[in-house]
Design a protein around this motif. Structure first.
Motif, PDB file in Angstrom:
ATOM      1  N   GLU A 292       0.843  -0.819  -0.013  1.00  7.53           N
ATOM      2  CA  GLU A 292       0.180  -0.109  -0.043  1.00  7.53           C
ATOM      3  C   GLU A 292       0.961   1.752  -0.052  1.00  7.53           C
ATOM      4  O   GLU A 292       0.817   2.226  -0.549  1.00  7.53           O
ATOM      5  CB  GLU A 292      -0.400   0.072   1.566  1.00  7.53           C
ATOM      6  CG  GLU A 292      -1.419   1.238   1.115  1.00  7.53           C
ATOM      7  CD  GLU A 292      -3.337   1.299   0.508  1.00  7.53           C
ATOM      8  OE1 GLU A 292      -4.334   1.937   0.164  1.00  7.53           O
ATOM      9  OE2 GLU A 292      -3.078   0.110  -0.513  1.00  7.53           O
ATOM     10  N   ASN A 296       0.678   4.249  -3.276  1.00  6.15           N
ATOM     11  CA  ASN A 296       0.375   5.547  -2.845  1.00  6.15           C
ATOM     12  C   ASN A 296       1.727   6.229  -3.751  1.00  6.15           C
ATOM     13  O   ASN A 296       1.616   7.310  -4.106  1.00  6.15           O
ATOM     14  CB  ASN A 296       0.082   5.549  -1.465  1.00  6.15           C
ATOM     15  CG  ASN A 296      -1.134   5.295  -0.620  1.00  6.15           C
ATOM     16  OD1 ASN A 296      -1.581   5.056  -1.201  1.00  6.15           O
ATOM     17  ND2 ASN A 296      -0.738   5.142   0.524  1.00  6.15           N
ATOM     18  N   HIS A 300       0.817   9.072  -6.237  1.00  5.64           N
ATOM     19  CA  HIS A 300       0.570   9.951  -6.333  1.00  5.64           C
ATOM     20  C   HIS A 300       1.606  11.053  -6.314  1.00  5.64           C
ATOM     21  O   HIS A 300       2.146  12.522  -5.736  1.00  5.64           O
ATOM     22  CB  HIS A 300       0.168  10.308  -4.494  1.00  5.64           C
ATOM     23  CG  HIS A 300      -0.659  10.066  -3.631  1.00  5.64           C
ATOM     24  ND1 HIS A 300      -1.844  10.550  -3.993  1.00  5.64           N
ATOM     25  CD2 HIS A 300      -0.891   9.318  -2.719  1.00  5.64           C
ATOM     26  CE1 HIS A 300      -3.382   9.975  -3.457  1.00  5.64           C
ATOM     27  NE2 HIS A 300      -2.810   8.815  -2.866  1.00  5.64           N
ATOM     28  N   SER A 339      -7.956  14.283   1.849  1.00  5.82           N
ATOM     29  CA  SER A 339      -6.768  14.304   0.424  1.00  5.82           C
ATOM     30  C   SER A 339      -7.043  14.659  -0.606  1.00  5.82           C
ATOM     31  O   SER A 339      -8.398  15.305  -0.897  1.00  5.82           O
ATOM     32  CB  SER A 339      -7.729  12.298   0.285  1.00  5.82           C
ATOM     33  OG  SER A 339      -9.027  12.376   0.040  1.00  5.82           O
ATOM     34  N   TYR A 341      -5.438  14.560  -5.121  1.00  4.72           N
ATOM     35  CA  TYR A 341      -4.707  13.959  -6.680  1.00  4.72           C
ATOM     36  C   TYR A 341      -4.395  14.928  -7.382  1.00  4.72           C
ATOM     37  O   TYR A 341      -5.185  15.546  -7.816  1.00  4.72           O
ATOM     38  CB  TYR A 341      -5.770  13.065  -6.979  1.00  4.72           C
ATOM     39  CG  TYR A 341      -6.795  11.656  -5.203  1.00  4.72           C
ATOM     40  CD1 TYR A 341      -6.431  10.486  -5.748  1.00  4.72           C
ATOM     41  CD2 TYR A 341      -7.082  12.073  -4.824  1.00  4.72           C
ATOM     42  CE1 TYR A 341      -6.645   9.711  -4.289  1.00  4.72           C
ATOM     43  CE2 TYR A 341      -8.503  11.749  -4.462  1.00  4.72           C
ATOM     44  CZ  TYR A 341      -7.661  10.017  -3.810  1.00  4.72           C
ATOM     45  OH  TYR A 341      -7.609   9.106  -2.993  1.00  4.72           O
ATOM     46  N   ALA A 347      -4.864   7.651 -10.339  1.00  6.56           N
ATOM     47  CA  ALA A 347      -5.174   6.933  -9.369  1.00  6.56           C
ATOM     48  C   ALA A 347      -6.474   6.468  -9.644  1.00  6.56           C
ATOM     49  O   ALA A 347      -6.963   4.967  -8.899  1.00  6.56           O
ATOM     50  CB  ALA A 347      -6.197   8.254  -8.393  1.00  6.56           C
ATOM     51  N   VAL A 356      -5.844   0.009  -5.955  1.00  4.11           N
ATOM     52  CA  VAL A 356      -5.769   1.056  -4.972  1.00  4.11           C
ATOM     53  C   VAL A 356      -7.346   0.384  -3.518  1.00  4.11           C
ATOM     54  O   VAL A 356      -8.643   0.325  -5.189  1.00  4.11           O
ATOM     55  CB  VAL A 356      -6.086   2.027  -5.412  1.00  4.11           C
ATOM     56  CG1 VAL A 356      -6.766   2.994  -4.259  1.00  4.11           C
ATOM     57  CG2 VAL A 356      -4.751   2.570  -5.836  1.00  4.11           C
TER      58      VAL A 356
END
Length: 554
Positions: A292, A296, A300, A339, A341, A347, A356
């Motif tokens: 994870e 991420n 990102h 959050s 993006y 994403a 995800v």
């Protein structure tokens, strides 16, 4: 912000393209379809849409009592990943004399078309339905006019031939678009990708996001589009490099490789006895949490730079660093509760591909899994400004039972290692120590007799078989000479070398017997046997239980 007076006016008005009332509290499909249609705002009204739960079509209240469970269920629609791109919405409870209302206020999306489970929902007057091709085209054009993120911009100088169309058609489209919708879609691949935000029809070229996800050679156009893994010996980058690998290529192909690499090479597992009859398994670095954190970073990161995502392993920790600091509304003070993006289309694609799970929920689950595994909480470093780094410490539970290779090496330096051991010691050896065990019975064929001489160097892996006192010195010298001819001291074998040696001595040995002899888990044995077989070093002939192993080359 909607007020109580404004809501009263909305209740008295008839249903329209931006108002929907509903009495049921359990029809999640209907809720999500309404939110998706408000997000698309196909009429371009620019008005917010209102889903009012607890009211009849005529505006009268049903007497609903809004509890925390219902409030949480509706709020989670925003982040559960079923509506993509993620809708901008708020949920609020209002109390009246005749009952309570739960109101969902939805803003028109800047990145239409918005899909709920692969379908584009729109409202025409008070009714909603799936979008026609003409309506979808309107939404696509609106998105192009609202482009703000790098992954949505056209990658000028490229064309459809720079994309791996086969992997798009085989792996991505069936997951991104509902089966029946895809079956009826007769458009060319360029138009299909444009509807998903991965092709710019104005410039007749893929977007930057499409190159990252499906490009045949992403680095040619986005030079930092890869993941660099390095395993350093020691606790800093000054140490020798033990292993390194570059995950280059489009994400659709590389993400499965990264997933497998973390599971087989990073998340090494050990059974820890907690009682006489029970064991618990702990990982050096837990698979899901580590995966994870790396996913991420990939999602990102800033793809405009030439720097890669760094995935560095040291003796005591893993560091994951991606170019690009905190983005948009996210600050060190509100992270990870807020959050935003940098790459919304990448994403969305990673969610579609299954890498995800739920937006905004990953960090909490990561911390929980790390604590349970004995790693402690991950540490997030915001001080780099132009980069984001997270540190994951090695599991203390994994190490506390004696699975530290470095400690074994330090002991070996203090006292030279001998390669003779009893069967009991062989059964206690662990996979990670990679200590060599040579059975005295097999190596020397000397029968163990009663001894009056205490065994030397009991803390080492050595137990030299002794004969009666009068012959001890002579027999020990003979044993040492015979053993040293077979293998010099202080030379470590790899796990695969140990396996090959044992197979040579006993070609009929089973994988289960190998597991008990070496001290590896059965899965560890299967992993190494598969590697040796694939490399053409060994092969198995005959039935699984009664066959034999053949060494093809050393």
């Amino acid at each position: 912000m909607l007020t109580k007076n404004s809501l009263s006016k909305i209740l008295s008005a008839s249903e329209s393209s931006h108002i929907e009332r509903i009495v049921s509290t359990n029809d999640m499909d209907k809720f999500c379809q309404a939110i998706c249609s408000f997000s698309n705002d196909v009429s371009s009204s620019g008005k917010n849409g209102y889903l009012i739960i607890g009211a009849h079509n005529d505006g009268k209240l049903s007497g609903l009592k809004v509890d925390d469970k219902l409030l949480l269920k509706i709020s989670n629609i925003r982040t559960d990943g079923n509506i993509l791109p993620q809708p901008t919405m708020s949920v609020e409870k209002f109390s009246f004399e005749d009952g309570e209302l739960l109101v969902v206020e939805v803003q028109p999306s800047e990145f239409p078309p918005v899909r709920y489970r692969g379908r584009i929902w729109v409202r025409v007057g008070p009714r909603k339905s799936t979008a026609t091709e003409a309506e979808e085209k309107i939404l696509m054009e609106r998105r192009l006019s609202n482009i703000h993120t790098f992954d949505a911009m056209p990658c000028l100088g490229t064309n459809i031939n720079d994309l791996d169309v086969k992997i798009i058609e085989k792996e991505y489209l069936p997951k991104a678009v509902a089966e029946d919708i895809l079956a009826e879609d007769n458009r060319c691949i360029e138009e299909q990708l444009a509807s998903l935000g991965f092709y710019d029809l104005r410039y007749n070229c893929p977007t930057n996001g499409a190159i990252v996800l499906f490009g045949k050679n992403p680095e040619r156009y986005l030079h930092g589009s890869y993941i660099q893994y390095v395993h350093f010996k020691g606790k800093d980058r000054a140490g020798d490099i033990i292993n390194e690998h570059k995950f280059a290529g489009n994400l659709c192909r590389e993400l499965p490789k990264i997933d497998t690499f973390i599971e087989t090479s990073i998340a090494q597992k050990r059974p820890i006895p907690v009682s006489v009859l029970r064991e618990e398994t702990f990982s050096k670095y837990p698979y899901w949490a580590t995966r994870e954190l790396l996913m991420n970073a990939i999602m990102h990161r800033d793809y405009e730079t030439n720097a890669p995502v760094q995935f560095y392993e040291y003796d005591d920790r893993i560091e994951v660093q991606n170019p690009g600091g905190l983005y948009g509304k996210v600050t060190p003070e509100n992270f990870p509760n807020v959050s935003d993006y940098r790459n919304p289309f990448i994403a969305e694609a990673m969610k579609v591909l299954g890498y995800v799970n739920r937006f905004s929920r990953g960090v909490d689950r990561v911390q929980k899994e790390l604590i349970e595994n004995g790693n402690g909480k991950a540490k997030f470093d915001f001080s780099l400004i132009t980069a984001f780094r997270v540190i994951e410490n090695v599991s203390e539970k994994y190490l506390e039972e004696g699975f530290i290779l470095e400690k074994a090496k330090e002991k070996a330096k203090e006292k030279p290692k001998k390669y003779i051991s009893t069967t009991q010691e062989t059964n206690n050896i662990t996979q990670e120590s990679t200590q060599e065990i040579y059975s005295t019975t097999q190596e020397t064929n000397i029968t163990t007799q009663e001894t009056n001489n205490t065994t030397q160097e009991t803390t080492q892996v050595t137990n030299i078989t002794t004969q009666e006192t009068n012959n001890t010195t002579q027999e020990t010298d003979n044993t040492t000479q015979e053993t040293s001819k077979k293998r010099p001291r202080n030379v470590q074998e790899t796990t695969q070398e140990v396996i090959l040696r044992i197979i040579k001595e006993n070609p009929q040995i089973t994988q289960s017997e190998l597991s008990k002899t070496i001290g590896l888990t059965i899965n560890g044995i299967k992993y190494h046997m598969k590697k040796l077989t694939k490399a053409g070093i060994i092969k198995h002939e005959g039935p699984t239980k009664s066959g034999k192993w053949i060494i093809l080359k050393k």
